[in-house]
Design a protein around this motif. Structure first.
Motif, PDB file in Angstrom:
ATOM      1  N   TYR A 165       0.787  -1.170   0.133  1.00  9.92           N
ATOM      2  CA  TYR A 165      -0.054  -0.054  -0.010  1.00  9.92           C
ATOM      3  C   TYR A 165       0.923   1.331   0.056  1.00  9.92           C
TER       4      TYR A 165
ATOM      5  N   ALA B  19      -3.191   4.241   1.151  1.00 11.52           N
ATOM      6  CA  ALA B  19      -4.290   3.856   1.957  1.00 11.52           C
ATOM      7  C   ALA B  19      -3.588   3.577   3.334  1.00 11.52           C
TER       8      ALA B  19
ATOM      9  N   SER C 248      -8.442   4.010   6.911  1.00  8.35           N
ATOM     10  CA  SER C 248      -9.183   3.898   5.781  1.00  8.35           C
ATOM     11  C   SER C 248      -9.302   2.282   5.507  1.00  8.35           C
ATOM     12  N   ARG C 249      -8.262   1.484   5.932  1.00  5.80           N
ATOM     13  CA  ARG C 249      -8.348  -0.054   5.765  1.00  5.80           C
ATOM     14  C   ARG C 249      -9.072  -0.780   6.898  1.00  5.80           C
ATOM     15  N   SER C 250      -9.335  -0.056   7.882  1.00  3.15           N
ATOM     16  CA  SER C 250     -10.042  -1.012   9.203  1.00  3.15           C
ATOM     17  C   SER C 250     -11.375  -0.356   9.209  1.00  3.15           C
TER      18      SER C 250
ATOM     19  N   PRO D 123      -8.004  -1.487  -3.523  1.00  6.86           N
ATOM     20  CA  PRO D 123      -8.422  -2.609  -2.662  1.00  6.86           C
ATOM     21  C   PRO D 123      -9.779  -3.393  -2.971  1.00  6.86           C
ATOM     22  N   ASN D 124     -10.670  -2.542  -3.523  1.00  7.28           N
ATOM     23  CA  ASN D 124     -12.113  -2.822  -3.993  1.00  7.28           C
ATOM     24  C   ASN D 124     -12.023  -3.106  -5.373  1.00  7.28           C
TER      25      ASN D 124
ATOM     26  N   HIS E  91      -9.301   5.415  -0.634  1.00  5.85           N
ATOM     27  CA  HIS E  91      -8.051   5.151   0.127  1.00  5.85           C
ATOM     28  C   HIS E  91      -7.009   5.966  -0.687  1.00  5.85           C
TER      29      HIS E  91
ATOM     30  N   GLU F  91      -5.451   4.965  -3.367  1.00 10.99           N
ATOM     31  CA  GLU F  91      -4.241   4.142  -3.857  1.00 10.99           C
ATOM     32  C   GLU F  91      -4.264   4.288  -5.614  1.00 10.99           C
TER      33      GLU F  91
END
Lengths: 285, 257
Positions: free
Chosen positions: A135, A138, A142-144, B174-175, B220, B222
């Motif tokens: 990453y 992120a 944001s990831r949790s 990630p999505n 995010h 990314e």
């Protein structure tokens, strides 16, 4: 069969490669709020708007509860004032119930949108990278989001049982907000649950506060650089404010007020038989 | 004098769409640090061909970062560790002697693997088909400056139009959301006067098509980091704004028919 010839097989794959079906057709004609909510962007909009309502709630909840530092009468008076909002236009507690219904709706819409967006994202990401991701942008918040969201959601139920319904709080006396709070936080496990949940809340609302600007399309070079600063400040304010409560109780800064408890018991008619309520009536008179 | 590198590559090998794939390990030696990442793969493929093995399949065309063909996940980052460049513009000097490099295809339900590092990105074409056009009067080319365009709008549209459709935004997300690609393709037309007649239909059609194939955006960021053209996620916010407006406006417009 041509399975032994890799070139022919690949050419066949390419020439007949259909665009894969992932989420299916999103566009079904219906009433526009429904149609809008069916789309991912519509759900994000709903998440942002319900998020704003919930953010407003956590901010005012924290600010209101700061009255605990003014003493038992002040906090209990504030609790009573909430029930008497907009009286006499509305009868007592009507405004409070309208607010509660709105918040409950926002809470469930927020969760439903999050749930169905998560399902959509799971469909879109069937396979992980064998070598993992690295990453770049992120962050932990944001990831949790899903985990912090679940923690906060479950905590809200416990918090209601503890301090609104009183079922999880042995010494609960309706109307005596101050002593209920002190009683609750004097129990170590409750204080720890509260602290963990509020850290999760802080992490959740940090990403949420930044993210809602994007979801609502509030993007302008005039204020873009302030969005993260605002999110940081807001999350820090709410979290620090909330965390002072259990810490103050455990440190003895806020202590139980038995007299106030007895008075509330007498006024609301739930006094134990051995309690002398006449003393309080004199004060009132 | 340029240095040379000895590297261990772990490359995803998959014979065809339906067959299972796995990472395979290759040692590559004496790679010049001035080579591009794709040239390094060319050297490996030459060797594999010489040994009578199947070379690694990967997409490539212009090799100067403007066609959008090449694209692979390098050590968990789309287009590798360098920001703002495609895989073909990534040079081996970004790696150190003795490094292990994991190379994988883009992964998303919308991008099924065709072979090795090649994926089917036709879902991106479906989005462009849904609204990536403007209506013009056919005939002789109009005078170039006939339609005045505000400088800011022109700059913003141009930054979005830099999208080469490589799919890195989806791969990095990630999505597996296609938001940055769609936003770039949508907003470069929606910001310009020439794009106004179809603006609201375009917003609704392209987004609805996108959502048939991709996940949703959780902000995010990314994608912006992975984008070889460094397209900003600001465009995603602009797309959201246009889509929300379009949902209302299109109903109003259809009521007038």
């Amino acid at each position: 069969m041509d399975e032994e010839d890799p070139v022919a097989a690949t050419q066949q794959d390419l020439s007949s490669a259909p665009t894969p079906v992932v989420n299916g057709r999103t566009k079904r004609r219906s009433r526009w709020p429904l149609e809008f909510y069916r789309s991912g962007i519509g759900k994000k909009w709903v998440m942002a708007v319900s998020g704003v309502m919930l953010l407003g709630y956590v901010l005012f909840h924290m600010l209101g509860n700061l009255k605990v530092y003014f003493g038992a009468e002040d906090l209990n008076h504030y609790g009573e004032w909430l029930r008497e909002l907009l009286v006499p236009f509305f009868p007592r507690t009507v405004t409070l119930w309208l607010l509660r219904i709105g918040l409950t709706a926002a809470f469930f819409l927020h969760i439903h949108a999050a749930y169905s967006l998560t399902r959509m994202n799971r469909r879109a990401t069937p396979e992980r990278y064998a070598g993992g991701r690295d990453y770049v942008a992120a962050n932990f918040a944001s990831r949790s989001m899903r985990w912090t969201g679940i923690i906060v959601g479950l905590y809200v139920l416990f918090h209601l049982a503890d301090l609104t319904w009183g079922t999880a709080n042995p010494g609960y006396v309706r109307g005596d907000t101050y002593n209920n709070l002190v009683n609750s936080f004097e129990r170590w496990p409750v204080a720890i649950i509260y602290i963990v949940a509020n850290l999760a809340l802080g992490i959740h609302i940090f990403h949420g506060t930044w993210s809602l600007f994007q979801s609502l399309g509030l993007n302008n070079p005039r204020f873009n650089e302030w969005r993260t600063t605002f999110a940081r400040g807001f999350a820090a304010l709410v979290t620090v404010g909330n965390l002072t409560f259990p810490v103050s109780v455990l440190a003895g800064v806020i202590e139980e007020e038995p007299r106030v408890r007895e008075q509330v018991q007498c006024e609301t008619g739930v006094a134990p038989p051995d309690l002398d309520c006449a003393a309080f009536e004199d004060v009132e008179g | 004098m340029s240095k040379t590198l000895n590297l261990t590559l772990k490359v995803w090998r998959q014979a065809r769409a339906a067959s299972p794939g796995a990472l395979e390990i290759y040692d590559v030696r004496d790679i010049s640090e001035d080579m591009s990442f794709l040239e390094m793969l060319d050297i490996l493929n030459d060797r594999l061909s010489g040994e009578g093995k199947e070379p690694i399949a990967f997409e490539h065309d212009c090799r100067e970062g403007i066609c959008g063909s090449c694209g692979m996940m390098i050590n968990g980052q789309a287009h590798g560790p360098q920001r703002g460049t495609a895989t073909c513009q990534l040079h081996m000097r970004k790696f150190a002697d003795g490094d292990t490099i994991v190379v994988e295809p883009w992964r998303a339900a919308a991008f099924p693997v065709v072979k090795d590092l090649v994926v089917n990105r036709s879902s991106l074409d479906r989005i462009v088909e849904a609204g990536g056009y403007i209506t013009v009067s056919a005939g002789a080319a109009p005078e170039a400056n006939l339609t005045p365009v505000p400088k800011d709008a022109s700059d913003a549209a141009f930054d979005a139009a830099a999208c080469i459709g490589c799919g890195a935004c989806v791969a990095a997300c990630p999505n597996s959301a296609g938001q940055l690609f769609t936003a770039a393709k949508l907003m470069h037309l929606n910001l310009l006067p020439q794009g106004q007649p179809e603006r609201w239909q375009r917003a609704e059609n392209m987004v609805d098509t996108m959502e048939e194939y991709f996940g949703s955006c959780t902000n995010h960021g990314e994608c912006e980091e992975a984008c070889p053209k460094s397209i900003s996620i600001d465009y995603i916010a602009l797309m959201n704004k246009d889509y929300i407006k379009a949902k209302r406006k299109n109903r109003k417009l259809s009521g007038q028919r």
